[in-house]
Structure formats: C-alpha cells, structure tokens
Design an enzyme around this catalytic site. Structure first.
Site, PDB file in Angstrom:
ATOM      1  N   ASP A 136      27.973   7.154  -1.272  1.00  0.00           N
ATOM      2  CA  ASP A 136      29.079   7.353  -2.221  1.00  0.00           C
ATOM      3  C   ASP A 136      29.578   8.785  -2.244  1.00  0.00           C
ATOM      4  O   ASP A 136      30.035   9.283  -3.277  1.00  0.00           O
ATOM      5  CB  ASP A 136      28.667   6.918  -3.649  1.00  0.00           C
ATOM      6  CG  ASP A 136      28.146   5.498  -3.669  1.00  0.00           C
ATOM      7  OD1 ASP A 136      28.748   4.654  -2.989  1.00  0.00           O
ATOM      8  OD2 ASP A 136      27.134   5.245  -4.347  1.00  0.00           O
ATOM      9  N   LYS A 183      32.926   9.090   1.982  1.00  0.00           N
ATOM     10  CA  LYS A 183      33.101   8.968   3.445  1.00  0.00           C
ATOM     11  C   LYS A 183      34.345   8.167   3.808  1.00  0.00           C
ATOM     12  O   LYS A 183      35.007   8.459   4.793  1.00  0.00           O
ATOM     13  CB  LYS A 183      31.881   8.287   4.081  1.00  0.00           C
ATOM     14  CG  LYS A 183      30.607   9.090   4.013  1.00  0.00           C
ATOM     15  CD  LYS A 183      29.448   8.338   4.619  1.00  0.00           C
ATOM     16  CE  LYS A 183      29.064   7.094   3.871  1.00  0.00           C
ATOM     17  NZ  LYS A 183      28.544   7.318   2.516  1.00  0.00           N
ATOM     18  N   GLY A 204      30.622   0.217   0.205  1.00  0.00           N
ATOM     19  CA  GLY A 204      31.976  -0.017  -0.294  1.00  0.00           C
ATOM     20  C   GLY A 204      32.781   1.251  -0.123  1.00  0.00           C
ATOM     21  O   GLY A 204      32.715   2.151  -0.931  1.00  0.00           O
ATOM     22  N   HIS A 205      33.480   1.339   1.004  1.00  0.00           N
ATOM     23  CA  HIS A 205      34.243   2.557   1.291  1.00  0.00           C
ATOM     24  C   HIS A 205      35.630   2.450   0.678  1.00  0.00           C
ATOM     25  O   HIS A 205      36.457   1.677   1.132  1.00  0.00           O
ATOM     26  CB  HIS A 205      34.335   2.781   2.802  1.00  0.00           C
ATOM     27  CG  HIS A 205      33.013   3.098   3.406  1.00  0.00           C
ATOM     28  ND1 HIS A 205      32.762   3.069   4.747  1.00  0.00           N
ATOM     29  CD2 HIS A 205      31.853   3.478   2.831  1.00  0.00           C
ATOM     30  CE1 HIS A 205      31.506   3.407   4.968  1.00  0.00           C
ATOM     31  NE2 HIS A 205      30.939   3.653   3.818  1.00  0.00           N
ATOM     32  N   ARG A 232      12.038 -10.724  14.415  1.00  0.00           N
ATOM     33  CA  ARG A 232      12.583 -11.407  15.596  1.00  0.00           C
ATOM     34  C   ARG A 232      12.809 -12.913  15.389  1.00  0.00           C
ATOM     35  O   ARG A 232      12.611 -13.708  16.289  1.00  0.00           O
ATOM     36  CB  ARG A 232      11.689 -11.158  16.820  1.00  0.00           C
ATOM     37  CG  ARG A 232      11.714  -9.708  17.239  1.00  0.00           C
ATOM     38  CD  ARG A 232      10.495  -9.285  17.959  1.00  0.00           C
ATOM     39  NE  ARG A 232       9.346  -9.308  17.076  1.00  0.00           N
ATOM     40  CZ  ARG A 232       8.116  -8.997  17.449  1.00  0.00           C
ATOM     41  NH1 ARG A 232       7.863  -8.655  18.698  1.00  0.00           N
ATOM     42  NH2 ARG A 232       7.126  -9.021  16.592  1.00  0.00           N
ATOM     43  N   GLN A 242      26.214   4.377   3.647  1.00  0.00           N
ATOM     44  CA  GLN A 242      25.160   4.916   2.780  1.00  0.00           C
ATOM     45  C   GLN A 242      25.007   6.433   3.040  1.00  0.00           C
ATOM     46  O   GLN A 242      25.983   7.075   3.402  1.00  0.00           O
ATOM     47  CB  GLN A 242      23.842   4.162   2.956  1.00  0.00           C
ATOM     48  CG  GLN A 242      23.853   2.750   2.382  1.00  0.00           C
ATOM     49  CD  GLN A 242      24.461   1.709   3.307  1.00  0.00           C
ATOM     50  OE1 GLN A 242      24.242   1.734   4.514  1.00  0.00           O
ATOM     51  NE2 GLN A 242      25.234   0.798   2.771  1.00  0.00           N
ATOM     52  N   ASP A 287      37.353  18.528  -7.408  1.00  0.00           N
ATOM     53  CA  ASP A 287      38.361  18.433  -8.475  1.00  0.00           C
ATOM     54  C   ASP A 287      37.756  17.945  -9.797  1.00  0.00           C
ATOM     55  O   ASP A 287      38.285  18.243 -10.863  1.00  0.00           O
ATOM     56  CB  ASP A 287      39.502  17.498  -8.042  1.00  0.00           C
ATOM     57  CG  ASP A 287      38.987  16.176  -7.498  1.00  0.00           C
ATOM     58  OD1 ASP A 287      38.225  16.207  -6.511  1.00  0.00           O
ATOM     59  OD2 ASP A 287      39.338  15.119  -8.059  1.00  0.00           O
TER      60      ASP A 287
HETATM   61  P1  IMP Z   1      20.213  -2.443  -0.442  1.00  0.00           P
HETATM   62  O1  IMP Z   1      20.862  -1.666   0.655  1.00  0.00           O
HETATM   63  O2  IMP Z   1      21.134  -3.418  -1.107  1.00  0.00           O
HETATM   64  O3  IMP Z   1      18.924  -3.055  -0.028  1.00  0.00           O
HETATM   65  O4  IMP Z   1      19.827  -1.391  -1.595  1.00  0.00           O
HETATM   66  C1  IMP Z   1      18.798  -0.416  -1.424  1.00  0.00           C
HETATM   67  C2  IMP Z   1      19.176   0.888  -2.122  1.00  0.00           C
HETATM   68  O5  IMP Z   1      20.280   1.487  -1.443  1.00  0.00           O
HETATM   69  C3  IMP Z   1      19.611   0.709  -3.587  1.00  0.00           C
HETATM   70  O6  IMP Z   1      19.201   1.854  -4.318  1.00  0.00           O
HETATM   71  C4  IMP Z   1      21.120   0.676  -3.484  1.00  0.00           C
HETATM   72  O7  IMP Z   1      21.735   1.063  -4.693  1.00  0.00           O
HETATM   73  C5  IMP Z   1      21.344   1.692  -2.377  1.00  0.00           C
HETATM   74  N1  IMP Z   1      22.612   1.501  -1.642  1.00  0.00           N
HETATM   75  C6  IMP Z   1      22.871   0.592  -0.683  1.00  0.00           C
HETATM   76  N2  IMP Z   1      24.135   0.731  -0.224  1.00  0.00           N
HETATM   77  C7  IMP Z   1      24.672   1.750  -0.898  1.00  0.00           C
HETATM   78  C8  IMP Z   1      25.948   2.405  -0.849  1.00  0.00           C
HETATM   79  O8  IMP Z   1      26.847   2.061  -0.085  1.00  0.00           O
HETATM   80  N3  IMP Z   1      26.111   3.444  -1.707  1.00  0.00           N
HETATM   81  C9  IMP Z   1      25.120   3.874  -2.550  1.00  0.00           C
HETATM   82  N4  IMP Z   1      23.932   3.300  -2.623  1.00  0.00           N
HETATM   83  C10 IMP Z   1      23.700   2.250  -1.813  1.00  0.00           C
END
Ligand code: IMP
Length: 426
Positions: free
Chosen positions: A13, A16, A40-41, A144, A223, A332
């Site tokens: 977050d 990116k 979620g970009h 696998r 991530q 900002d």
């Molecule tokens: P998972 O990827 O759904 O298994 O979540 C594992 C950890 O990664 C959790 O703490 C989520 O909140 C975090 N996480 C996964 N994807 C994102 C992202 O795109 N942004 C921020 N945190 C993420």
C-alpha cells in the site's frame, strides 16, 4: 533500454499502482510477477478510478503488452470480473497474456483460508489475511498438487477429473457443510476459465523477445518487502516473494537484466493485518492520519494501522532489493499536521541500532527513537509543479530522508492523480 522493477519498500500500500501507471506510459511490456487478488493497486487516470487486483496496471496503455506472470495466483471468478470491468470502460484486452505457470486459486482455497484464520484466532495467532485464498493456493503449489493455468489448455475431461479429485481431498479437510457441491463449483470454474484460457501462453517467449529488442520492461511489484514470505515479518506475511529478485523470477527474466530497482516508500508506514509494527502511532493521531490519507484497504476496505516512517527498516529493505532510486508517496498528507516524525533508530537489547534485522524483532525492548523536531508546513503540495516550489519543511523532509538512506529520491508524489508527481534531477 531498461528493465525496471517497482518494489514496495514497506508493508504494501505504498502507492505502487500510481507509479506503475506513470512508468507504464513509456513501457513496451508490463509484468505483474507475483501475488494474487489480495493486492489492490489504485489508479486514477483518464479512465476514472480503478482498483487493479491481478491485471497489470499497464493495461491502461493500449501499446503495452501486459502479462500476468508465472509467480502469480489467479482466482478465475475475480479475474473475469476484472476483465469485464475493464472492457465496460472501453479498455482493450488485446495485449493481455497470462503465464501458463500461474497457479489457480480454487474455490476450496477461500474456505481453507477462512477456516485457518478461525483456528489461528482461537490460538491468538491470527495473521489477518485478506481471505482471498492466497496462502492455501501457494501451499498447494509447493505441495505440487494444484492446478495451474497450463491445465486450462489440455483435455477437458482430464481437467474435470483433477478438479473433482482435489475437491474430494479438500472436502475431508474442511468443516462440514462449508463448500457447495462439486458440480456447482465445477460449472462456475468452467465458465470462467473458458474466458481466461485464450490468454494463457508461454509468456517467457514474449519477455525474451522484448529483452532482445532492448524494449522497456516494467516489473510491477505487489505487496511490499516486509510482507515477503522469506524476508518479511514472518509469519505475518503473505505467501509469496515481493522483492526485486522475486519479480525477476515471476517474469521469467534473468536477474542481471534488471537495470533499475525503484523502491516505493510512503512518507509514513501502514500495515493491514497483524504483526510487528515498531513505529505504530497512538490511536487518536492514527485516526487523523487515516482519514487524511484515506488509509483503508483497496481490496478489503479494512482500516490500515498507521505508524511513522521507519528508516532502520528501509535500510533492511534496501539491502534486500538494492534500490537504485526511490519514489516518495503521500508526502501531501503531512500538510497542515500538528506534528511530523521519523524513526531513525531502534533500541534492541539496550543497544541503539540504525538498521533493523529480522532476529531483532522479538527483542525490541523500548519505543523507537523518533525525530520530532522536523519543520511543519501548511501549504498543499498538490499546488507545486516543481520540487523548488515545495514548502521548506517538505523539502527538508525529502533531503533528510535521502541522506539517511543514501538512495536518490527521484520522484515525489503529491496527490492521487497521474500528473501529481514531481521529478527531482534528470
Ligand atoms: P494474504 O496475502 O491474504 O495471505 O495476507 C497475508 C498478510 O499480507 C495480511 O497481513 C494482509 O493484510 C497482507 N497483505 C496481503 N496483500 C496485501 C496488499 O496488497 N497490501 C497490504 N497488505 C497486504
């Protein structure tokens, strides 16, 4: 021509999506290398506001070849939904490819994620996953036994047989009554994967051709470094690699071909889910920052936890990624705040440390050292077209950070729109 990896330097977050959207304007190829629809970009451009979950953000440039890479996990239903949303906005999918090596998130992975989180919660060890089935899908990949995109190109009866065999296996592991019957799930899976199958191919051939032609390739990270399954704050991490090395692998690119590693750093830190967060703020100030910075998950809508920028952890992230430059986002948000801080050191076992390593996490014995005498400013940065227009406090913040990390801060983002970006230097 460069191969540019865009990597989150914190817990995801960092913004990116916007950076990739800007850089993709000049890229021939954009590859989303890893992760799934847990990401979620958020992108705001001439097509409006869009949260891309698995489709590369380069899709907004009609000239760019967009690839869902081999390190990803693809949920057929949500992938198709995203394609439909894009088509509804008039965006062409002609230049979209999906790696034959991408793994599929299957219906039981979602139920499994939920059941595992419930079990962990009871033991006080909840991770706070996005409940998108990411961990279970990557577990089955490592075991696998999973289906991958390549299976969609083979014989339909063989695919059905594999699907039903996996269903039986999982049904025995999951709490009774959680999963709909196999035939219903299969029919939905079939409908969606018939739409996705024509995009599936050996993406490596396209990537290697682009390398040979010396075209610009953008590796779109998902991530952040501190959520990387190996390098992050384990076990409070996602289930895949998030560093530049992982992006090279997911795209089928030899690592030495990467010419630029762009680290995306937010002016403060956020994380969703559980896990260590050494610079986390007290609730009342975090609430103010959350509202100002709109810090709610783009995928789950969850409120993000908020903390000050952690320089010792950024140094660790730099060690892993070898950033050639940084992009600083959301500066900002600091305009008009009554206080701005920055963590320069941590105290571990009574010793002052200017870089924080994984073995030190459990040993953080007291509050971090925060620089609290930073100059404040009121001016809205969105009004500034060049770095020299920034108020003194904002300029000092950027220059100070650059000195601390010893990596040039090439861009400063001053708002959510594509044009709200100030370049420094060449
Ligand atoms: P998972 O990827 O759904 O298994 O979540 C594992 C950890 O990664 C959790 O703490 C989520 O909140 C975090 N996480 C996964 N994807 C994102 C992202 O795109 N942004 C921020 N945190 C993420």
């Amino acid at each position: 021509m460069p191969v540019i990896a865009v990597v989150g330097a914190q817990w995801g977050d960092e913004g990116k999506g916007k950076i990739v959207d800007v850089l993709a304007q000049k890229a021939h190829v954009v590859v989303r290398s890893s992760g799934g629809n847990n990401a979620g970009h958020t992108v705001i451009n001439e097509y409006g506001e869009f949260a891309a979950h698995i489709i590369p953000v380069g899709i907004f440039n009609p000239e760019t070849l967009c690839i869902v890479g081999g390190g990803t996990v693809l949920h057929p239903r949500s992938g198709v939904k995203e394609l439909e949303e894009l088509t509804a906005r008039g965006i062409s999918l002609k230049r979209l490819l999906i790696s034959s090596k991408a793994h599929l998130i299957l219906p039981w992975h979602i139920f499994q994620d939920e059941a595992e989180e419930k079990r962990r919660s009871k033991n006080g060890a909840k991770i706070g996953t996005t409940l998108r089935g990411i961990g279970p899908a990557y577990s089955d990949k490592a075991a696998r036994i999973n289906l991958r995109a390549q299976d969609l190109l083979g014989n339909r009866d063989a695919l059905r047989e594999k699907f039903f065999a996996l269903y039986e296996l999982k049904r025995k592991l999951l709490p009774r009554g959680r999963m709909p019957d196999a035939e219903t799930l299969w029919q939905e899976f079939l409908r969606d994967t018939e739409i996705l199958a024509p995009f599936v191919c050996d993406i490596e051939l396209f990537v290697w051709e682009a390398l040979e032609k010396k075209q610009t390739i953008l590796l779109e990270g998902a991530q952040g470094t501190l959520l990387d399954v190996d390098d992050g704050t384990y076990p409070y991490v996602t289930s895949t690699g998030c560093t530049a090395a992982a992006l090279a692998k997911g795209a089928g690119i030899p690592p030495q071909t990467i010419t630029r590693v762009v680290g995306v750093v937010k002016a403060y830190c956020t994380r969703v889910g559980e896990g260590p967060f050494p610079t986390e703020m007290d609730f009342s100030f975090a609430d103010e920052m959350r509202e100002k910075g709109k810090e709610y998950g783009a995928t789950t809508g969850r409120p993000r936890r908020i903390g000050w920028l952690d320089v010792p952890l950024l140094r660790y992230a730099h060690g892993l990624n070898g950033f050639t430059e940084l992009v600083l986002t959301k500066l900002d948000v600091f305009s008009g705040l009554p206080r701005v801080m920055l963590c320069t050191e941590h105290v571990v076992d009574g010793r002052i440390e200017d870089m924080l390593m994984p073995t030190q996490f459990p040993k953080l014995s007291q509050a971090p050292n925060l620089m609290s005498n930073l100059r404040l400013w009121d001016q809205d940065l969105a009004e500034c077209v060049a770095f020299k227009d920034f108020p003194c406090g904002a300029r000092e913040f950027v220059e100070y950070l650059e000195k601390l990390i010893r990596v040039p801060i090439r861009f400063v983002s001053t708002g959510p729109q594509r044009h709200q970006m100030v370049m420094r230097g060449e």
